[in-house]
Scaffold this active site. Structure first.
Site, PDB file in Angstrom:
ATOM      1  N   LYS A  94      40.056 124.909  36.386  1.00 54.34           N
ATOM      2  CA  LYS A  94      38.667 124.364  36.692  1.00 54.34           C
ATOM      3  C   LYS A  94      37.848 125.302  37.544  1.00 54.34           C
ATOM      4  O   LYS A  94      36.775 125.501  37.344  1.00 54.34           O
ATOM      5  CB  LYS A  94      38.728 122.673  37.365  1.00 54.34           C
ATOM      6  CG  LYS A  94      37.481 122.618  37.888  1.00 54.34           C
ATOM      7  CD  LYS A  94      37.651 121.249  38.568  1.00 54.34           C
ATOM      8  CE  LYS A  94      38.268 121.046  39.856  1.00 54.34           C
ATOM      9  NZ  LYS A  94      37.139 121.143  41.084  1.00 54.34           N
ATOM     10  N   ASN A  95      38.414 125.498  38.779  1.00 60.04           N
ATOM     11  CA  ASN A  95      37.488 126.174  39.636  1.00 60.04           C
ATOM     12  C   ASN A  95      37.287 127.855  39.464  1.00 60.04           C
ATOM     13  O   ASN A  95      36.353 128.463  39.860  1.00 60.04           O
ATOM     14  CB  ASN A  95      38.260 126.204  41.074  1.00 60.04           C
ATOM     15  CG  ASN A  95      37.921 124.721  41.770  1.00 60.04           C
ATOM     16  OD1 ASN A  95      37.304 123.961  41.232  1.00 60.04           O
ATOM     17  ND2 ASN A  95      38.683 124.588  42.739  1.00 60.04           N
ATOM     18  N   ARG A 131      29.183 119.552  43.087  1.00 60.70           N
ATOM     19  CA  ARG A 131      28.814 120.435  44.236  1.00 60.70           C
ATOM     20  C   ARG A 131      28.797 121.832  43.534  1.00 60.70           C
ATOM     21  O   ARG A 131      27.812 122.807  43.937  1.00 60.70           O
ATOM     22  CB  ARG A 131      29.467 120.611  45.244  1.00 60.70           C
ATOM     23  CG  ARG A 131      29.311 119.322  46.358  1.00 60.70           C
ATOM     24  CD  ARG A 131      30.098 119.689  47.477  1.00 60.70           C
ATOM     25  NE  ARG A 131      29.760 120.763  48.170  1.00 60.70           N
ATOM     26  CZ  ARG A 131      28.822 121.137  48.598  1.00 60.70           C
ATOM     27  NH1 ARG A 131      28.067 120.215  49.407  1.00 60.70           N
ATOM     28  NH2 ARG A 131      28.558 122.370  49.225  1.00 60.70           N
ATOM     29  N   CYS A 135      30.126 116.087  51.315  1.00 57.43           N
ATOM     30  CA  CYS A 135      30.948 115.159  50.326  1.00 57.43           C
ATOM     31  C   CYS A 135      32.121 114.381  51.224  1.00 57.43           C
ATOM     32  O   CYS A 135      32.334 114.747  52.353  1.00 57.43           O
ATOM     33  CB  CYS A 135      31.425 115.943  49.131  1.00 57.43           C
ATOM     34  SG  CYS A 135      32.539 117.225  49.537  1.00 57.43           S
ATOM     35  N   ARG A 153      29.469 120.478  53.787  1.00 57.45           N
ATOM     36  CA  ARG A 153      29.624 121.532  53.038  1.00 57.45           C
ATOM     37  C   ARG A 153      28.484 122.529  52.899  1.00 57.45           C
ATOM     38  O   ARG A 153      27.741 122.389  51.934  1.00 57.45           O
ATOM     39  CB  ARG A 153      30.398 121.236  51.774  1.00 57.45           C
ATOM     40  CG  ARG A 153      31.582 120.700  51.802  1.00 57.45           C
ATOM     41  CD  ARG A 153      32.398 120.225  50.577  1.00 57.45           C
ATOM     42  NE  ARG A 153      32.570 121.442  49.910  1.00 57.45           N
ATOM     43  CZ  ARG A 153      33.193 121.456  48.447  1.00 57.45           C
ATOM     44  NH1 ARG A 153      33.376 120.191  47.819  1.00 57.45           N
ATOM     45  NH2 ARG A 153      33.352 122.405  47.826  1.00 57.45           N
ATOM     46  N   PRO A 154      27.904 123.226  53.996  1.00 57.05           N
ATOM     47  CA  PRO A 154      26.950 124.091  53.969  1.00 57.05           C
ATOM     48  C   PRO A 154      26.765 125.054  52.783  1.00 57.05           C
ATOM     49  O   PRO A 154      27.757 125.393  52.648  1.00 57.05           O
ATOM     50  CB  PRO A 154      26.659 124.554  55.466  1.00 57.05           C
ATOM     51  CG  PRO A 154      28.283 124.776  55.877  1.00 57.05           C
ATOM     52  CD  PRO A 154      28.849 123.453  55.330  1.00 57.05           C
ATOM     53  N   ASP A 165      24.658 127.760  53.495  1.00 59.91           N
ATOM     54  CA  ASP A 165      23.981 128.836  54.316  1.00 59.91           C
ATOM     55  C   ASP A 165      24.323 130.210  53.906  1.00 59.91           C
ATOM     56  O   ASP A 165      23.452 131.167  53.970  1.00 59.91           O
ATOM     57  CB  ASP A 165      24.042 128.613  55.875  1.00 59.91           C
ATOM     58  CG  ASP A 165      25.532 128.716  56.457  1.00 59.91           C
ATOM     59  OD1 ASP A 165      26.351 127.946  55.792  1.00 59.91           O
ATOM     60  OD2 ASP A 165      25.872 129.459  57.196  1.00 59.91           O
ATOM     61  N   ASP A 189      43.372 122.999  48.924  1.00 61.08           N
ATOM     62  CA  ASP A 189      43.292 122.261  47.853  1.00 61.08           C
ATOM     63  C   ASP A 189      44.830 121.824  47.542  1.00 61.08           C
ATOM     64  O   ASP A 189      44.968 121.050  46.466  1.00 61.08           O
ATOM     65  CB  ASP A 189      42.834 123.193  46.416  1.00 61.08           C
ATOM     66  CG  ASP A 189      41.309 123.183  46.700  1.00 61.08           C
ATOM     67  OD1 ASP A 189      40.793 122.484  47.513  1.00 61.08           O
ATOM     68  OD2 ASP A 189      40.684 123.997  45.860  1.00 61.08           O
ATOM     69  N   ARG A 197      38.713 114.443  37.618  1.00 59.41           N
ATOM     70  CA  ARG A 197      37.741 115.575  37.647  1.00 59.41           C
ATOM     71  C   ARG A 197      38.605 116.941  37.694  1.00 59.41           C
ATOM     72  O   ARG A 197      37.982 118.049  37.507  1.00 59.41           O
ATOM     73  CB  ARG A 197      37.079 115.479  38.821  1.00 59.41           C
ATOM     74  CG  ARG A 197      36.001 114.311  38.930  1.00 59.41           C
ATOM     75  CD  ARG A 197      35.250 114.288  40.442  1.00 59.41           C
ATOM     76  NE  ARG A 197      34.550 115.542  40.592  1.00 59.41           N
ATOM     77  CZ  ARG A 197      34.105 116.066  41.728  1.00 59.41           C
ATOM     78  NH1 ARG A 197      34.164 115.410  42.759  1.00 59.41           N
ATOM     79  NH2 ARG A 197      33.761 117.091  42.050  1.00 59.41           N
TER      80      ARG A 197
HETATM   81  C1  EPZ Z   1      35.817 126.126  46.620  1.00 63.17           C
HETATM   82  O1  EPZ Z   1      34.635 125.564  47.167  1.00 63.17           O
HETATM   83  C2  EPZ Z   1      36.447 125.247  45.699  1.00 63.17           C
HETATM   84  N1  EPZ Z   1      35.570 124.631  44.678  1.00 63.17           N
HETATM   85  C3  EPZ Z   1      37.003 124.123  46.450  1.00 63.17           C
HETATM   86  O2  EPZ Z   1      37.855 123.239  45.668  1.00 63.17           O
HETATM   87  C4  EPZ Z   1      37.939 124.539  47.643  1.00 63.17           C
HETATM   88  O3  EPZ Z   1      38.516 123.525  48.466  1.00 63.17           O
HETATM   89  C5  EPZ Z   1      37.357 125.803  48.199  1.00 63.17           C
HETATM   90  O4  EPZ Z   1      36.596 126.697  47.496  1.00 63.17           O
HETATM   91  C6  EPZ Z   1      37.900 126.360  49.436  1.00 63.17           C
HETATM   92  O5  EPZ Z   1      39.158 127.286  48.825  1.00 63.17           O
HETATM   93  C7  EPZ Z   1      35.164 125.224  43.466  1.00 63.17           C
HETATM   94  O6  EPZ Z   1      35.767 126.304  43.401  1.00 63.17           O
HETATM   95  C8  EPZ Z   1      34.348 124.794  42.678  1.00 63.17           C
HETATM   96  P1  EPZ Z   1      33.808 127.530  50.341  1.00 63.17           P
HETATM   97  P2  EPZ Z   1      33.588 126.242  47.906  1.00 63.17           P
HETATM   98  O7  EPZ Z   1      32.411 128.035  50.273  1.00 63.17           O
HETATM   99  O8  EPZ Z   1      33.515 127.540  47.236  1.00 63.17           O
HETATM  100  C9  EPZ Z   1      32.213 126.798  54.936  1.00 63.17           C
HETATM  101  C10 EPZ Z   1      38.898 121.342  44.866  1.00 63.17           C
HETATM  102  O9  EPZ Z   1      39.588 120.155  45.068  1.00 63.17           O
HETATM  103  N2  EPZ Z   1      31.097 127.699  54.243  1.00 63.17           N
HETATM  104  O10 EPZ Z   1      34.751 128.652  49.803  1.00 63.17           O
HETATM  105  O11 EPZ Z   1      32.491 125.276  48.106  1.00 63.17           O
HETATM  106  C11 EPZ Z   1      32.974 125.752  54.376  1.00 63.17           C
HETATM  107  O12 EPZ Z   1      32.204 124.635  54.853  1.00 63.17           O
HETATM  108  C12 EPZ Z   1      37.569 121.996  45.485  1.00 63.17           C
HETATM  109  O13 EPZ Z   1      39.074 121.811  43.679  1.00 63.17           O
HETATM  110  C13 EPZ Z   1      30.018 127.727  55.050  1.00 63.17           C
HETATM  111  O14 EPZ Z   1      30.352 127.560  56.197  1.00 63.17           O
HETATM  112  O15 EPZ Z   1      34.264 126.330  49.338  1.00 63.17           O
HETATM  113  C14 EPZ Z   1      34.208 125.847  54.294  1.00 63.17           C
HETATM  114  O16 EPZ Z   1      34.654 125.242  55.884  1.00 63.17           O
HETATM  115  C15 EPZ Z   1      37.154 121.075  46.612  1.00 63.17           C
HETATM  116  N3  EPZ Z   1      28.813 128.013  54.607  1.00 63.17           N
HETATM  117  C16 EPZ Z   1      34.442 127.148  54.270  1.00 63.17           C
HETATM  118  O17 EPZ Z   1      33.403 127.872  54.307  1.00 63.17           O
HETATM  119  C17 EPZ Z   1      28.558 128.075  53.457  1.00 63.17           C
HETATM  120  O18 EPZ Z   1      27.578 128.565  52.902  1.00 63.17           O
HETATM  121  C18 EPZ Z   1      35.083 127.463  52.684  1.00 63.17           C
HETATM  122  O19 EPZ Z   1      34.126 126.740  51.768  1.00 63.17           O
HETATM  123  C19 EPZ Z   1      29.674 128.014  52.391  1.00 63.17           C
HETATM  124  C20 EPZ Z   1      30.870 127.572  52.884  1.00 63.17           C
END
Ligand code: EPZ
Length: 449
Positions: free
Chosen positions: A22-23, A92, A116, A121-122, A124, A315, A407
């Site tokens: 999925k991801n 998201r 969520c 989940r910023p 930025d 995950d 999902r």
């Molecule tokens: C991806 O989310 C996955 N989703 C998530 O899978 C997974 O948990 C996550 O990566 C971490 O591996 C998809 O691929 C669709 P990140 P993503 O941006 O990309 C912080 C599941 O269960 N951050 O890598 O949105 C954030 O808060 C899901 O399948 C910032 O600070 O996650 C987190 O602490 C849920 N600023 C860390 O970075 C930003 O702009 C990693 O988040 C973006 C993120």
């Protein structure tokens, strides 16, 4: 709303093939916005998130067609560039249309995703990256409004490291946008997740010039245009890891086909330390291996901290925690990516697990057995952890709100039933009475050890 009624205590036995990820599929689908030529995605799982992404792409002018696990996507109209709140709030990952829209259409309006259940989940880092490519970003009525400069995005050196490591979808967004930027983009502190490598593979097949995907430095030489491509999605490493934990928690004997072993080395090592054997049968393609999972009679505790790839994935934290509930001793689980991602903890405690949380760490004291109970699924992976606990518990577990599970796992109930699990999917309205906790043998490891 559907619930799962699980009669625990049955060993899983047999063979199962891992589905497409999925991801990986979600950002792959968004590449259709980068070209007018057709994109074909094979092995796309049939999941709510994938359907939502298809719906979003349709709103953005793409024609989409599904035949089994094959998705055909083609941009037919480039006039509509608004990813509305109604869709984004359901998923998201809609944010991954931002980079492709901006790069190809010069503008994008994408509803700002909210928090969520797994925490804030910023986005930025996504926005900073696009600004570095020259975009002007504003916030209007809850929407991110991004505009490319006259002449289009231009290559830049971009640092994507954040307080918790890099960002997976942020890397996907910037890498996709940079394919059509003028000049060279270097993404430093890029996410190294295998899904990024899969995305780079598709983009390169479309004519992009990306090198370094899978390492912390990705270099993208911009090109004028991208063409169509046909791509098979990588298998889902989180589904594979969940099935490995399911085999282990039920003392089972599973053969996993289409297993991305090479993307699961950290879990392989951890499971080995816990007392779970993973024996490769065919590793000709280490991302599509066949392997056998068996367990020793008793499980050993471990310390584990979630980290970006190649560290232990957040995950899989809930699923591993369910397994550690039955280990002989104290395990320590620390969540470093989403510090609030512990919704499964009180629910596992309802099943007799002994868990003590302090901030982002949970001490899991192994118990001899879990007992069935009604529990509430709250997010996708927490639900998977509860299903695993239910498979091992004595008696009946009712997992409520399995739409979360649906999902991310396609027909998980049916596929586990084929392996010997006893699971019934029922509408909660049809549940006659609260579950009785029938005394069943359970998977009482320590008792029998
Ligand atoms: C991806 O989310 C996955 N989703 C998530 O899978 C997974 O948990 C996550 O990566 C971490 O591996 C998809 O691929 C669709 P990140 P993503 O941006 O990309 C912080 C599941 O269960 N951050 O890598 O949105 C954030 O808060 C899901 O399948 C910032 O600070 O996650 C987190 O602490 C849920 N600023 C860390 O970075 C930003 O702009 C990693 O988040 C973006 C993120």
């Amino acid at each position: 709303m559907d619930v799962f009624v699980i009669e625990g205590g049955r060993r899983l036995d047999g063979s199962i093939a891992v589905q497409g990820a999925k991801n990986a599929a979600l950002p792959l689908m968004a590449t259709a916005l980068l070209t007018d030529e057709p994109i074909t995605i094979r092995d796309a799982p049939d999941l709510a998130d994938i359907r939502n992404m298809a719906r979003l792409l349709e709103e953005l002018g793409c024609e989409t067609k599904r035949q089994g696990h094959r998705l055909s996507l083609r941009t037919a109209d480039r006039t509509q560039s608004h990813a509305r709140y109604d869709v984004v709030r359901t998923m998201r990952a809609s944010i991954c249309v931002l980079g492709p829209l901006l790069a190809r259409r010069g503008e994008a309006r994408v509803s700002m995703p909210g928090g969520c259940t797994i925490g804030d989940r910023p986005v930025d880092l996504h926005l900073r990256g696009l600004e570095a490519l020259g975009a002007q970003i504003d916030l209007d009525a809850g929407d991110i409004v991004a505009r490319a400069p006259v002449g289009g995005l231009r290559g830049a050196r971009i640092f994507l490291g954040g307080p918790f490591g890099s960002t997976v979808l942020g890397t996907a967004n910037i890498m996709s946008a940079a394919t059509l930027a003028r000049g060279t983009t270097t993404i430093e502190s890029a996410a190294c997740e295998p899904e990024i490598v899969d995305l780079a593979r598709l983009l390169n097949a479309m004519g992009a010039k990306i090198s370094g995907a899978g390492s912390p430095r990705i270099v993208v030489q911009g090109v004028d245009s991208l063409g169509g491509a046909d791509h098979r999605v990588m298998p889902d490493r989180i589904e594979a890891g969940t099935l490995m934990c399911a085999a282990a928690i039920t003392n089972g004997d599973l053969t996993l086909e289409n297993c991305p072993l090479d993307a699961l080395l950290v879990l392989w090592d951890l499971l080995h330390r816990i007392g779970v054997r993973i024996d490769p049968i065919d590793e000709t393609d280490p991302l599509r291996a066949t392997c056998r999972i068996t367990t020793e009679r008793s499980l050993r505790p471990v310390q584990v901290t979630t980290q970006p790839h190649p560290g232990f994935p957040t995950d899989l934290q809930a699923q591993l925690m369910a397994l550690l509930c039955l280990a002989e001793g104290n395990s320590i689980v620390t969540e470093k990516i989403f510090s609030e991602r512990f919704m499964h903890v009180p629910e596992l405690a309802r099943m007799g697990a002994s868990l003590h949380r302090a901030g982002a760490t949970v001490v899991v004291s192994g118990v001899r057995r879990l007992r069935g109970a009604p529990v509430m699924a709250s997010d996708l992976r927490a639900s998977a952890g509860l299903v695993l606990a239910g498979l091992a518990a004595e008696g009946t577990t009712i997992v409520n709100r399995v739409y979360h599970l649906d999902r991310g796992y396609e027909r998980l109930d049916e596929r586990l039933i084929q392996l010997g699990a006893k699971i019934e999917r029922v509408d909660e309205k049809d549940l006659e009475s609260p579950p009785t906790i029938a005394v069943m043998p359970g998977v009482a490891r320590l008792a029998s050890a």
